[in-house]
Design an enzyme around this catalytic site. Structure first.
Site, PDB file in Angstrom:
ATOM      1  N   CYS A 179      27.957  20.765  30.642  1.00 31.44           N
ATOM      2  CA  CYS A 179      26.759  20.754  31.486  1.00 31.44           C
ATOM      3  C   CYS A 179      25.612  21.542  30.856  1.00 31.44           C
ATOM      4  O   CYS A 179      25.761  22.719  30.532  1.00 31.44           O
ATOM      5  CB  CYS A 179      27.135  21.363  32.834  1.00 31.44           C
ATOM      6  SG  CYS A 179      25.724  21.730  33.877  1.00 31.44           S
TER       7      CYS A 179
ATOM      8  N   TRP B 173      34.494  18.560  39.921  1.00 27.51           N
ATOM      9  CA  TRP B 173      34.962  19.459  38.861  1.00 27.51           C
ATOM     10  C   TRP B 173      36.313  20.028  39.243  1.00 27.51           C
ATOM     11  O   TRP B 173      36.493  20.470  40.379  1.00 27.51           O
ATOM     12  CB  TRP B 173      33.993  20.613  38.655  1.00 27.51           C
ATOM     13  CG  TRP B 173      32.652  20.225  38.116  1.00 27.51           C
ATOM     14  CD1 TRP B 173      31.458  20.330  38.779  1.00 27.51           C
ATOM     15  CD2 TRP B 173      32.341  19.711  36.812  1.00 27.51           C
ATOM     16  NE1 TRP B 173      30.440  19.906  37.967  1.00 27.51           N
ATOM     17  CE2 TRP B 173      30.945  19.516  36.757  1.00 27.51           C
ATOM     18  CE3 TRP B 173      33.117  19.391  35.690  1.00 27.51           C
ATOM     19  CZ2 TRP B 173      30.309  19.017  35.624  1.00 27.51           C
ATOM     20  CZ3 TRP B 173      32.475  18.891  34.556  1.00 27.51           C
ATOM     21  CH2 TRP B 173      31.090  18.719  34.537  1.00 27.51           C
TER      22      TRP B 173
ATOM     23  N   VAL C 234      28.741  20.175  44.708  1.00 26.60           N
ATOM     24  CA  VAL C 234      29.533  21.262  44.123  1.00 26.60           C
ATOM     25  C   VAL C 234      29.240  21.273  42.626  1.00 26.60           C
ATOM     26  O   VAL C 234      29.773  20.456  41.871  1.00 26.60           O
ATOM     27  CB  VAL C 234      31.026  21.023  44.430  1.00 26.60           C
ATOM     28  CG1 VAL C 234      31.897  22.008  43.687  1.00 26.60           C
ATOM     29  CG2 VAL C 234      31.249  21.127  45.939  1.00 26.60           C
ATOM     30  N   THR C 235      28.345  22.150  42.228  1.00 25.37           N
ATOM     31  CA  THR C 235      27.824  22.097  40.858  1.00 25.37           C
ATOM     32  C   THR C 235      28.204  23.351  40.065  1.00 25.37           C
ATOM     33  O   THR C 235      28.532  24.395  40.630  1.00 25.37           O
ATOM     34  CB  THR C 235      26.282  21.979  40.879  1.00 25.37           C
ATOM     35  OG1 THR C 235      25.752  23.072  41.632  1.00 25.37           O
ATOM     36  CG2 THR C 235      25.830  20.670  41.505  1.00 25.37           C
ATOM     37  N   VAL C 236      28.146  23.218  38.761  1.00 31.63           N
ATOM     38  CA  VAL C 236      28.199  24.357  37.848  1.00 31.63           C
ATOM     39  C   VAL C 236      26.785  24.564  37.308  1.00 31.63           C
ATOM     40  O   VAL C 236      26.038  23.577  37.229  1.00 31.63           O
ATOM     41  CB  VAL C 236      29.170  24.092  36.663  1.00 31.63           C
ATOM     42  CG1 VAL C 236      30.592  24.264  37.081  1.00 31.63           C
ATOM     43  CG2 VAL C 236      28.940  22.731  36.033  1.00 31.63           C
TER      44      VAL C 236
ATOM     45  N   GLU D 174      22.196  28.520  40.747  1.00 30.17           N
ATOM     46  CA  GLU D 174      20.962  27.990  40.160  1.00 30.17           C
ATOM     47  C   GLU D 174      20.771  28.602  38.768  1.00 30.17           C
ATOM     48  O   GLU D 174      20.465  29.790  38.630  1.00 30.17           O
ATOM     49  CB  GLU D 174      19.762  28.309  41.076  1.00 30.17           C
ATOM     50  CG  GLU D 174      18.407  27.912  40.519  1.00 30.17           C
ATOM     51  CD  GLU D 174      18.362  26.499  39.935  1.00 30.17           C
ATOM     52  OE1 GLU D 174      18.787  25.542  40.605  1.00 30.17           O
ATOM     53  OE2 GLU D 174      17.916  26.363  38.776  1.00 30.17           O
TER      54      GLU D 174
ATOM     55  N   TYR E 224      18.410  12.650  32.728  1.00 27.49           N
ATOM     56  CA  TYR E 224      19.255  12.252  33.869  1.00 27.49           C
ATOM     57  C   TYR E 224      18.567  11.167  34.696  1.00 27.49           C
ATOM     58  O   TYR E 224      19.212  10.229  35.174  1.00 27.49           O
ATOM     59  CB  TYR E 224      19.570  13.457  34.765  1.00 27.49           C
ATOM     60  CG  TYR E 224      20.677  14.325  34.213  1.00 27.49           C
ATOM     61  CD1 TYR E 224      22.000  14.095  34.561  1.00 27.49           C
ATOM     62  CD2 TYR E 224      20.399  15.361  33.326  1.00 27.49           C
ATOM     63  CE1 TYR E 224      23.017  14.873  34.056  1.00 27.49           C
ATOM     64  CE2 TYR E 224      21.409  16.150  32.810  1.00 27.49           C
ATOM     65  CZ  TYR E 224      22.723  15.904  33.175  1.00 27.49           C
ATOM     66  OH  TYR E 224      23.738  16.673  32.667  1.00 27.49           O
TER      67      TYR E 224
END
Ligand SMILES: N[C@@H](CCC(=O)N[C@@H](CS)C(=O)NCC(=O)O)C(=O)O
Length: 330
Positions: free
Chosen positions: A63, A96, A131-133, A148, A195
């Site tokens: 990422c 993830w 649900v992000t990294v 962030e 993206y």
């Protein structure tokens, strides 16, 4: 790929239908700041004092946003003070995961959880959102400080200086006003631009992203032909934010996201600049091309339904960059 709704996982792709085929990135939901003395930062709550061993960073090597945080952890001497867990590169119906049967994937080093979403619900059981990294976790309060990346790198830039003794400043006061508009254009048309092109589901949405992307790469090529770094002779956060997209450009974005008017190697200044940043002490170790290439091509099956991993160009990032010779801005 999915999201949490009232704490329950739903396996859903990004909704571009309701948006004319355009991909719109969600706002990060955890916005607290670690500060040197624990006072509140520009957003969120206080109580997150910089301390060695207190915080843990969750990343994907694939990422570009998580990569920024990993780079700042390396270049600010934070590796002995902030631990890291690395997710599995394949992001499928469970989002993830902490599966560790892949070289470089560490599993969840704090709790042994199976999925990253379990970390989010540990803090907010009724969480709604993606649900992000990256995620910066506070072991003391058992809470997420921030998810962030643009804010995590600013915390890492200065909050721990008293602990590390590393006062290198990538967000210097006198350049902040000049950095902001450059960050904004690069974020919109390059970092997120790739993206928007890649996830577009209409021709119109793709066209609206891909042309500004290549206009910006031309603008950056000019700027970096006359300046060693984006802000002249000083390396700043703006460079690191750009770098994590450039390093992925030829292996991923060119083919997988259809950003193929030109390759990075077709821009002499941008390519040499990318090599200089890659060769910066500590940075090479944060770049994992295997996770990068595997993640995108394997996870996005609506773009690459047979999950074939392409052979990709052979690039020599260790070739001397020669950027010492670039003139300072007049
Ligand atoms: N605003 C966030 C964006 C992070 C982000 O979108 N990360 C991607 C990986 S490159 C992710 O985890 N996506 C999972 C999802 O959207 O479900 C940041 O910059 O930290």
């Amino acid at each position: 790929m999915g999201l949490l709704v009232d704490g329950k996982w739903q396996d859903k792709w990004y909704d571009t239908k309701s948006n004319d085929g355009r991909f719109a990135r969600d706002e990060a939901k955890f916005r607290n700041w670690v500060t040197a003395d624990g006072t509140a930062g520009p957003s969120g709550e206080g109580g997150f004092k910089a301390e060695s061993g207190r915080y843990h960073l969750y990343v994907s090597y694939a990422c570009p946003w998580a990569h920024r945080a990993l780079i700042f952890r390396a270049i600010k001497g934070l590796e002995p003070h902030i631990g890291v867990s690395v997710v599995h590169p394949e992001m499928l119906s469970d989002g993830w995961t902490f599966a560790s049967d892949y070289e470089g994937a560490t599993g969840d080093r704090l709790f042994g959880l199976p999925f990253l979403r379990d970390l989010y619900t540990r803090d907010r059981p009724d969480m709604t959102g993606r649900v992000t990294v990256p995620v910066l976790w506070d072991k003391q309060s058992g809470r997420i400080v921030s998810n962030e990346s643009s804010e995590i790198i600013r915390m890492f830039n200065s909050a721990f200086d008293g602990i590390t003794g590393n006062a290198d400043d990538y967000w210097p006061q006198d350049l902040r006003a000049a950095i902001e508009p450059v960050n904004d254009r690069i974020y919109d048309t390059v970092n997120n631009g790739v993206y928007k092109a890649g996830f577009a589901t209409t021709q119109k949405a793709y066209d609206a992203a891909v042309h500004p992307l290549f206009d910006s790469l031309d603008w950056l090529e000019d700027r970096l032909s006359a300046n060693r770094y984006l802000m002249g002779d000083r390396l700043t956060e703006a460079d690191w934010r750009l770098f994590t997209t450039l390093i992925r450009f030829d292996p991923v974005y060119h083919l997988h996201f259809k950003c193929n008017r030109r390759r990075l190697v077709d821009y002499p200044a941008l390519w040499a600049y990318t090599r200089e940043l890659y060769q910066w002490p500590g940075v090479r170790e944060t770049v994992n091309f295997d996770h990068i290439v595997r993640h995108y091509h394997f996870s996005h099956d609506m773009i690459n339904p047979n999950r074939i991993i392409p052979v990709n160009p052979v690039l020599d990032h260790d070739e001397p960059h020669g950027r010492e010779a670039v003139q300072k801005a007049a």
